[in-house]
Design a protein around this motif. Structure first.
Motif, PDB file in Angstrom:
ATOM      1  N   HIS A 273      21.569 -62.389  -9.331  1.00  0.00           N
ATOM      2  CA  HIS A 273      22.204 -63.424  -8.525  1.00  0.00           C
ATOM      3  C   HIS A 273      22.223 -63.077  -7.038  1.00  0.00           C
ATOM      4  O   HIS A 273      21.861 -61.984  -6.629  1.00  0.00           O
ATOM      5  CB  HIS A 273      23.600 -63.738  -9.060  1.00  0.00           C
ATOM      6  CG  HIS A 273      24.419 -62.535  -9.373  1.00  0.00           C
ATOM      7  ND1 HIS A 273      24.697 -61.580  -8.444  1.00  0.00           N
ATOM      8  CD2 HIS A 273      25.011 -62.141 -10.512  1.00  0.00           C
ATOM      9  CE1 HIS A 273      25.437 -60.655  -8.993  1.00  0.00           C
ATOM     10  NE2 HIS A 273      25.643 -60.955 -10.247  1.00  0.00           N
ATOM     11  N   ILE A 274      22.680 -64.054  -6.247  1.00  0.00           N
ATOM     12  CA  ILE A 274      22.509 -64.005  -4.798  1.00  0.00           C
ATOM     13  C   ILE A 274      23.529 -63.096  -4.117  1.00  0.00           C
ATOM     14  O   ILE A 274      23.381 -62.764  -2.956  1.00  0.00           O
ATOM     15  CB  ILE A 274      22.600 -65.458  -4.263  1.00  0.00           C
ATOM     16  CG1 ILE A 274      21.906 -65.591  -2.909  1.00  0.00           C
ATOM     17  CG2 ILE A 274      24.020 -65.943  -4.191  1.00  0.00           C
ATOM     18  CD1 ILE A 274      21.784 -67.017  -2.442  1.00  0.00           C
ATOM     19  N   PHE A 275      24.571 -62.676  -4.855  1.00  0.00           N
ATOM     20  CA  PHE A 275      25.655 -61.934  -4.231  1.00  0.00           C
ATOM     21  C   PHE A 275      25.174 -60.572  -3.729  1.00  0.00           C
ATOM     22  O   PHE A 275      24.288 -59.965  -4.297  1.00  0.00           O
ATOM     23  CB  PHE A 275      26.811 -61.742  -5.223  1.00  0.00           C
ATOM     24  CG  PHE A 275      27.285 -63.020  -5.843  1.00  0.00           C
ATOM     25  CD1 PHE A 275      27.572 -64.118  -5.063  1.00  0.00           C
ATOM     26  CD2 PHE A 275      27.432 -63.134  -7.206  1.00  0.00           C
ATOM     27  CE1 PHE A 275      28.007 -65.295  -5.625  1.00  0.00           C
ATOM     28  CE2 PHE A 275      27.857 -64.312  -7.784  1.00  0.00           C
ATOM     29  CZ  PHE A 275      28.136 -65.393  -6.996  1.00  0.00           C
ATOM     30  N   CYS A 276      25.793 -60.105  -2.646  1.00  0.00           N
ATOM     31  CA  CYS A 276      25.402 -58.838  -2.029  1.00  0.00           C
ATOM     32  C   CYS A 276      25.664 -57.673  -2.993  1.00  0.00           C
ATOM     33  O   CYS A 276      26.511 -57.787  -3.875  1.00  0.00           O
ATOM     34  CB  CYS A 276      26.216 -58.600  -0.768  1.00  0.00           C
ATOM     35  SG  CYS A 276      26.232 -59.941   0.388  1.00  0.00           S
ATOM     36  N   PRO A 277      25.001 -56.537  -2.792  1.00  0.00           N
ATOM     37  CA  PRO A 277      25.312 -55.360  -3.606  1.00  0.00           C
ATOM     38  C   PRO A 277      26.761 -54.944  -3.390  1.00  0.00           C
ATOM     39  O   PRO A 277      27.208 -54.781  -2.267  1.00  0.00           O
ATOM     40  CB  PRO A 277      24.366 -54.292  -3.072  1.00  0.00           C
ATOM     41  CG  PRO A 277      23.304 -55.028  -2.391  1.00  0.00           C
ATOM     42  CD  PRO A 277      23.860 -56.310  -1.908  1.00  0.00           C
ATOM     43  N   GLY A 278      27.510 -54.825  -4.497  1.00  0.00           N
ATOM     44  CA  GLY A 278      28.903 -54.414  -4.402  1.00  0.00           C
ATOM     45  C   GLY A 278      29.887 -55.547  -4.306  1.00  0.00           C
ATOM     46  O   GLY A 278      31.084 -55.309  -4.278  1.00  0.00           O
ATOM     47  N   CYS A 279      29.415 -56.800  -4.258  1.00  0.00           N
ATOM     48  CA  CYS A 279      30.328 -57.941  -4.191  1.00  0.00           C
ATOM     49  C   CYS A 279      31.090 -58.061  -5.515  1.00  0.00           C
ATOM     50  O   CYS A 279      30.528 -57.834  -6.578  1.00  0.00           O
ATOM     51  CB  CYS A 279      29.538 -59.214  -3.932  1.00  0.00           C
ATOM     52  SG  CYS A 279      30.545 -60.689  -3.857  1.00  0.00           S
TER      53      CYS A 279
ATOM     54  N   GLY B  77      30.468 -60.876  -9.161  1.00  0.00           N
ATOM     55  CA  GLY B  77      29.819 -60.636 -10.447  1.00  0.00           C
ATOM     56  C   GLY B  77      30.774 -60.051 -11.465  1.00  0.00           C
ATOM     57  O   GLY B  77      30.748 -60.406 -12.649  1.00  0.00           O
ATOM     58  N   ALA B  78      31.660 -59.154 -10.991  1.00  0.00           N
ATOM     59  CA  ALA B  78      32.645 -58.566 -11.904  1.00  0.00           C
ATOM     60  C   ALA B  78      33.622 -59.628 -12.387  1.00  0.00           C
ATOM     61  O   ALA B  78      34.112 -59.554 -13.516  1.00  0.00           O
ATOM     62  CB  ALA B  78      33.381 -57.434 -11.201  1.00  0.00           C
TER      63      ALA B  78
ATOM     64  N   THR C 191      39.897 -56.457  -8.355  1.00  0.00           N
ATOM     65  CA  THR C 191      38.751 -56.159  -9.223  1.00  0.00           C
ATOM     66  C   THR C 191      38.780 -54.727  -9.720  1.00  0.00           C
ATOM     67  O   THR C 191      38.027 -54.375 -10.609  1.00  0.00           O
ATOM     68  CB  THR C 191      37.440 -56.394  -8.479  1.00  0.00           C
ATOM     69  OG1 THR C 191      37.535 -55.822  -7.195  1.00  0.00           O
ATOM     70  CG2 THR C 191      37.117 -57.854  -8.382  1.00  0.00           C
ATOM     71  N   VAL C 192      39.646 -53.881  -9.136  1.00  0.00           N
ATOM     72  CA  VAL C 192      39.715 -52.495  -9.603  1.00  0.00           C
ATOM     73  C   VAL C 192      40.478 -52.421 -10.926  1.00  0.00           C
ATOM     74  O   VAL C 192      40.111 -51.661 -11.816  1.00  0.00           O
ATOM     75  CB  VAL C 192      40.353 -51.618  -8.511  1.00  0.00           C
ATOM     76  CG1 VAL C 192      40.440 -50.191  -8.961  1.00  0.00           C
ATOM     77  CG2 VAL C 192      39.551 -51.696  -7.245  1.00  0.00           C
TER      78      VAL C 192
ATOM     79  N   GLN D 167      36.364 -56.976  -3.033  1.00  0.00           N
ATOM     80  CA  GLN D 167      35.766 -56.293  -1.894  1.00  0.00           C
ATOM     81  C   GLN D 167      34.620 -57.132  -1.342  1.00  0.00           C
ATOM     82  O   GLN D 167      33.942 -57.810  -2.091  1.00  0.00           O
ATOM     83  CB  GLN D 167      35.281 -54.904  -2.305  1.00  0.00           C
ATOM     84  CG  GLN D 167      34.158 -54.862  -3.304  1.00  0.00           C
ATOM     85  CD  GLN D 167      34.634 -54.906  -4.729  1.00  0.00           C
ATOM     86  OE1 GLN D 167      35.757 -55.242  -5.015  1.00  0.00           O
ATOM     87  NE2 GLN D 167      33.742 -54.573  -5.646  1.00  0.00           N
TER      88      GLN D 167
ATOM     89  N   ALA E 257      30.705 -50.383  -0.940  1.00  0.00           N
ATOM     90  CA  ALA E 257      31.580 -51.017  -1.931  1.00  0.00           C
ATOM     91  C   ALA E 257      32.561 -50.012  -2.498  1.00  0.00           C
ATOM     92  O   ALA E 257      33.715 -50.336  -2.777  1.00  0.00           O
ATOM     93  CB  ALA E 257      30.731 -51.615  -3.045  1.00  0.00           C
ATOM     94  N   THR E 258      32.114 -48.763  -2.656  1.00  0.00           N
ATOM     95  CA  THR E 258      32.986 -47.730  -3.213  1.00  0.00           C
ATOM     96  C   THR E 258      34.155 -47.446  -2.274  1.00  0.00           C
ATOM     97  O   THR E 258      35.292 -47.283  -2.722  1.00  0.00           O
ATOM     98  CB  THR E 258      32.181 -46.447  -3.457  1.00  0.00           C
ATOM     99  OG1 THR E 258      30.967 -46.801  -4.102  1.00  0.00           O
ATOM    100  CG2 THR E 258      32.926 -45.490  -4.294  1.00  0.00           C
TER     101      THR E 258
ATOM    102  N   ALA F  80      36.596 -50.295  -2.560  1.00  0.00           N
ATOM    103  CA  ALA F  80      37.330 -50.252  -3.832  1.00  0.00           C
ATOM    104  C   ALA F  80      38.361 -49.135  -3.815  1.00  0.00           C
ATOM    105  O   ALA F  80      39.477 -49.301  -4.325  1.00  0.00           O
ATOM    106  CB  ALA F  80      36.355 -50.073  -4.983  1.00  0.00           C
TER     107      ALA F  80
END
Lengths: 92, 285
Positions: free
Chosen positions: B18-24, B27-28, B176-177, B203, B217-218, B221
């Motif tokens: 999908h189009i979402f950035c890495p770490g967005c 998706g979660a 999301t955590v 995030q 992203a880490t 988070a």
């Protein structure tokens, strides 16, 4: 890269390399690969498989649906059970 | 056990990745919603999804169910109409913080006041991610953005408390955590009869993180996890201690009269069999 076992499968086409699985895993199962794949992503890989308790957190927390954990069928369907039944049964 | 991810059967696989950035976190939240839907034993074919405009509102486009992509901020208005027209549908609204709090603020509080049976998942990433990092109504005080180069001076909205005060029957906030709590909360929201509002703090490493020195992203988070305070602990803390913290927990869980049931009852009372809602389409339905 992933190895011979099939407990945790990481889809290389879907992973975008955010490394949230490393942060979310309670038992530090994952590690970052030093190599870069064709998309320019440093994929995570399963380094310490024996630590895994099959809690399934990484499967839900992966934003790209790339991680599959070999969980027993539908244990999450049980009412008010949020933990893996195997986790408590064997006391592992 | 198959070697396929258990969420992939619900997704349009030809559209992935999908189009979402890495770490967005979006998706979660898809995963958390699908896990909650499996836990609540709902029929996926009976779910209709409504979304507005924004990063988070692209989620229904990746799910194999009926979806409605509407104008900016009006997702709850469209959802109210959809639910009133066909009250057997399970309507789920995915909305962002700019969509729900800024341009659709009145729609949000009035949907909560009516207590119509919707499940609203508000994905709060503290910034307008799609348009380039402008400050949103939920940006924390002192955070930086494209439109706030010297830091945000205003106090943010507390959406979960706002909706609870407006009269919703279920209101919660998670991040999301804490993904297990989020799954259980969405399950409770889906099962609840009435307006269910679940705010999810996520995030946004691309815009919020880059402007606020949290590039990965880490890192985002980890900061989110460190700043989280549970509601029971927050009740005993002063306002000064709570500055910059994310209070998580359930803010409302009550039973109230529901909008579509009231409408059904009054239409049967006044018009009998010829109901006000579906009289024109009664042969088709």
């Amino acid at each position: 890269m992933i190895g011979d076992f099939k407990l945790i499968i990481i889809d290389e086409n879907l992973c975008k390399g955010c490394h949230l699985c490393l942060f979310m895993c309670y038992k530090n199962v994952y590690a970052i690969s030093p190599e870069v794949n064709k998309k320019g992503v440093q994929l995570p890989f399963v380094k310490f498989e024996e630590r895994c308790t099959k809690c399934g957190t990484c499967e839900v927390a992966c934003p790209d649906q790339a991680i599959t954990v070999d969980l027993p069928e539908n244990w999450w369907m049980n009412e008010d059970v949020n933990f893996n039944p195997l986790f408590t049964r064997h006391g592992k | 056990m198959s070697e396929k991810n258990r969420f992939l059967p619900y997704l349009r696989e030809d559209r992935l990745p999908h189009i979402f950035c890495p770490g967005c976190g979006n998706g979660a939240i898809i995963n958390a919603f699908l896990a909650a839907m499996e836990k609540a034993e709902m029929d996926f074919d009976n779910i209709a999804m409504v979304s507005g405009i924004g990063c988070s509102s692209r989620i229904p486009g990746y799910l194999k169910c009926d979806s409605l992509h509407t104008t900016h901020g009006r997702a709850l208005s469209f959802a109210t109409g959809l639910k009133t027209a066909n009250k057997d549908l399970d309507v789920v609204v995915f909305t962002g913080d700019g969509d729900a709090a800024s341009i659709g603020g009145n729609h949000l509080i009035h949907a909560a006041r009516r207590n119509i049976n919707l499940t609203v998942i508000c994905i709060n990433n503290n910034i307008y991610g799609m348009t380039g990092g402008q400050i949103s109504p939920t940006s924390p005080k002192g955070s930086f953005g494209t439109t706030a180069p010297y830091g945000n001076l205003d106090s943010p909205f507390k959406l979960a408390e706002l909706v609870a005060a407006a009269g919703a029957s279920y209101s919660a906030r998670w991040t999301t955590v804490q993904i297990e709590n989020l799954v259980l909360s969405i399950k409770a929201g889906l099962k609840n009869k009435g307006f269910s509002f679940i705010e999810v703090a996520t995030q946004c490493p691309t815009y919020f993180g880059r402007k606020n020195k949290l590039k990965t992203a880490t890192a985002m988070a980890a900061v989110m996890k460190a700043n989280t305070v549970f509601k029971s602990a927050a009740d005993r803390m002063s306002a000064r201690e709570l500055e910059g913290k994310i209070v998580v927990g359930e803010f409302a869980n009550i039973q109230k009269d529901e909008f579509t049931e009231n409408l059904e009852r009054i239409s049967v009372e006044k018009s009998g069999k010829k109901t006000l809602i579906n009289s024109a389409y009664s042969t088709e339905l």
